[in-house]
Design a protein around this motif. Structure first.
Motif, PDB file in Angstrom:
ATOM      1  N   SER A 116      -6.845   1.237   0.982  1.00  0.00           N
ATOM      2  CA  SER A 116      -6.144   2.414   0.869  1.00  0.00           C
ATOM      3  C   SER A 116      -6.315   3.730   1.532  1.00  0.00           C
ATOM      4  O   SER A 116      -5.663   4.486   1.800  1.00  0.00           O
ATOM      5  CB  SER A 116      -6.167   2.648  -0.449  1.00  0.00           C
ATOM      6  OG  SER A 116      -5.589   1.493  -1.480  1.00  0.00           O
TER       7      SER A 116
ATOM      8  N   LEU B 171       0.855  -1.182  -0.072  1.00  0.00           N
ATOM      9  CA  LEU B 171       0.058  -0.212   0.097  1.00  0.00           C
ATOM     10  C   LEU B 171       0.793   1.264  -0.075  1.00  0.00           C
ATOM     11  O   LEU B 171       0.759   2.155  -0.803  1.00  0.00           O
ATOM     12  CB  LEU B 171      -0.988   0.032   1.157  1.00  0.00           C
ATOM     13  CG  LEU B 171      -1.984  -1.149   1.245  1.00  0.00           C
ATOM     14  CD1 LEU B 171      -2.685  -1.158   2.703  1.00  0.00           C
ATOM     15  CD2 LEU B 171      -2.744  -1.217   0.046  1.00  0.00           C
ATOM     16  N   VAL B 172       1.900   1.430   0.911  1.00  0.00           N
ATOM     17  CA  VAL B 172       2.956   2.303   0.778  1.00  0.00           C
ATOM     18  C   VAL B 172       3.969   1.390   1.291  1.00  0.00           C
ATOM     19  O   VAL B 172       4.063   0.309   2.055  1.00  0.00           O
ATOM     20  CB  VAL B 172       2.585   3.501   1.933  1.00  0.00           C
ATOM     21  CG1 VAL B 172       1.372   4.175   1.315  1.00  0.00           C
ATOM     22  CG2 VAL B 172       2.409   3.104   3.460  1.00  0.00           C
TER      23      VAL B 172
ATOM     24  N   VAL C 109      -8.300  -3.604  -2.125  1.00  0.00           N
ATOM     25  CA  VAL C 109      -7.153  -2.799  -2.171  1.00  0.00           C
ATOM     26  C   VAL C 109      -7.833  -1.206  -2.170  1.00  0.00           C
ATOM     27  O   VAL C 109      -7.210  -0.570  -1.467  1.00  0.00           O
ATOM     28  CB  VAL C 109      -6.331  -3.080  -3.742  1.00  0.00           C
ATOM     29  CG1 VAL C 109      -5.414  -1.868  -3.745  1.00  0.00           C
ATOM     30  CG2 VAL C 109      -5.867  -4.573  -3.618  1.00  0.00           C
ATOM     31  N   ASN C 110      -8.861  -1.090  -2.938  1.00  0.00           N
ATOM     32  CA  ASN C 110      -9.206   0.331  -2.787  1.00  0.00           C
ATOM     33  C   ASN C 110      -9.599   0.946  -1.383  1.00  0.00           C
ATOM     34  O   ASN C 110      -9.359   1.918  -1.332  1.00  0.00           O
ATOM     35  CB  ASN C 110     -10.335   0.162  -3.919  1.00  0.00           C
ATOM     36  CG  ASN C 110     -10.893   1.843  -4.022  1.00  0.00           C
ATOM     37  OD1 ASN C 110     -10.417   2.623  -4.243  1.00  0.00           O
ATOM     38  ND2 ASN C 110     -12.412   2.026  -3.853  1.00  0.00           N
TER      39      ASN C 110
END
Length: 420
Positions: free
Chosen positions: A219, A5-6, A215-216
């Motif tokens: 986030s 994600l990061v 995933v969305n």
């Protein structure tokens, strides 16, 4: 599927139609550098679980979980070698089993965001709430002190202090009461900021989910990029030149006698599966030599078992015995180890133990928590083993492999609790 994600924050998705619930783990992972850190992070997990700005009491949190159709939420701490994990977990019912096919994923993620990123703070300085801090601190101390009443756990804790050279390894994953006693709100605030901004984070989700949607939605969690420690997860130490022993006298109806052995086999290394079979044969099952010989045949123990921690290369034997039988029990245990070193056991017993391990492994495939823990171990170690590979590796273990592992086992420490 594993997605970053990061930097330093990874999302691991395990799609499955096998379960009626979706389960999420969020783990903050750190190479621990002091005993104080263990205590801080354990107390921090307790504090964050109990309150937030929008849910300032346990009742408020319980009410919110009830609104999410009885979702179950909790925190915990765990240890893998040099690492401590602070875990937040939640499971909730799949939308297709609810009236109107209501999808709870967004609501659940918002709840986790609230708990982790918006803890209860009060006053002009926005410190943690003193009343909640004090209550959780006292609860933690009470729990840690209560371990002394569980004599089996207490004996194992004392053995750990004898075995490990490193004081951090001597302490359980949730710290010690004397370290918790010294903690202040300022300590906890500092630990929170460090955990939130510098820990490696592994998010695990298992359920009937859409990957792109997951995933969305994840986030939205406001994690910042962080540099990850490259310190080894596995703890190793040099072999002791002399066996360390300690006897503490306490009137017990059943004395506790524990033994610590060094077994230098690493997780998923060349001899990992042989070590699993060795442990099962030695004392890790009802088919083991410790159970069938020391406990059943010789009637020298109320219980006798072994367990192996590959992340710390530690093999522990636990027994409950009569105080006067201590020397004989130790002799019997070492005799069983010698039998395994020499291959003095039937091929049938080897196959029975392998089949027992395989049956246990297959049964855990029906557990959603086990699926997440397997994925978590793969994420932590970078070693992903399929079900087929695990079964093949276990099945291929030979008598010679077991003998090789047994010859690597070295007694390092013994601890006795009881009185004559």
């Amino acid at each position: 599927m594993r997605i970053e994600l990061v930097k330093g924050v990874n999302l691991n998705i395990i799609p499955s139609k096998q379960f009626k619930t979706t389960r999420i783990f969020i783990s903050f992972i750190k190479n621990i550098e002091s005993k104080k850190e263990l205590a801080e992070r354990a107390l921090l997990a307790n504090y964050l679980e109990m309150c937030s700005q929008n849910y300032p009491t346990q009742i408020d949190i319980a009410r919110k979980l009830s609104q999410m159709y009885g979702a179950s939420f909790g925190s915990s701490v765990d240890r893998r070698g040099n690492y401590q994990l602070v875990n937040f977990s939640i499971d909730y019912i799949e939308g297709k089993y609810l009236v109107g096919n209501e999808d709870l994923l967004s609501e659940v993620i918002e709840f986790l965001k609230e708990i982790i990123f918006n803890p209860l703070k009060v006053g002009e300085n926005k410190n943690f709430d003193e009343e909640t801090f004090t209550r959780q601190k006292n609860n933690t101390i009470t729990y840690l002190n209560s371990i002394k009443e569980d004599k089996q756990a207490y004996a194992t804790a004392k053995l750990r202090k004898l075995y490990f050279d490193n004081e951090i390894q001597q302490v359980p994953s949730f710290g010690e009461s004397e370290d918790v006693e010294k903690l202040t709100i300022s300590d906890l605030m500092d630990a929170y900021q460090k955990m939130l901004n510098t820990d490696r984070v592994e998010i695990m989700i298992s359920g009937d989910v859409n990957t792109d949607e997951v995933v969305n939605k994840f986030s939205v969690l406001p994690f910042k990029a962080r540099n990850i420690s490259r310190a080894s997860m596995s703890y190793t130490q040099e072999i002791k030149q002399e066996i360390v022993t300690q006897i503490d006298e306490e009137p017990l109806s059943q004395s506790k006698f524990d033994m610590a052995f060094r077994l230098p086999v690493v997780y998923r290394g060349d001899l990992h599966y042989a070590a699993l079979v060795f442990n099962s044969l030695f004392g890790g099952s009802a088919l083991s030599l410790l159970f069938t010989v020391v406990r059943e045949k010789m009637s020298m123990a109320y219980y006798a078992n072994s367990n192996f921690d590959p992340f710390r290369q530690l093999l522990v034997v636990q027994t409950g015995i009569s105080y006067t039988n201590k020397d004989k029990v130790q002799e019997l245990i070492l005799e069983q180890l010698e039998r395994l070193r020499k291959g003095d056991f039937e091929d049938e017993l080897l196959e029975q133990n392998k089949n027992n391990l395989i049956s246990s492994y297959i049964s855990r495939l029906d557990s959603q928590t086990s699926a997440l823990l397997r994925a978590q171990s793969a994420a932590l170690t970078g070693i992903n083993v399929t079900v087929e590979e695990w079964l093949d590796n276990l099945q291929s273990v030979t008598k010679d492999d077991v003998m090789k592992v047994a010859k690597m086992v070295e007694l390092q420490a013994t601890y006795m609790l009881g009185t004559n």
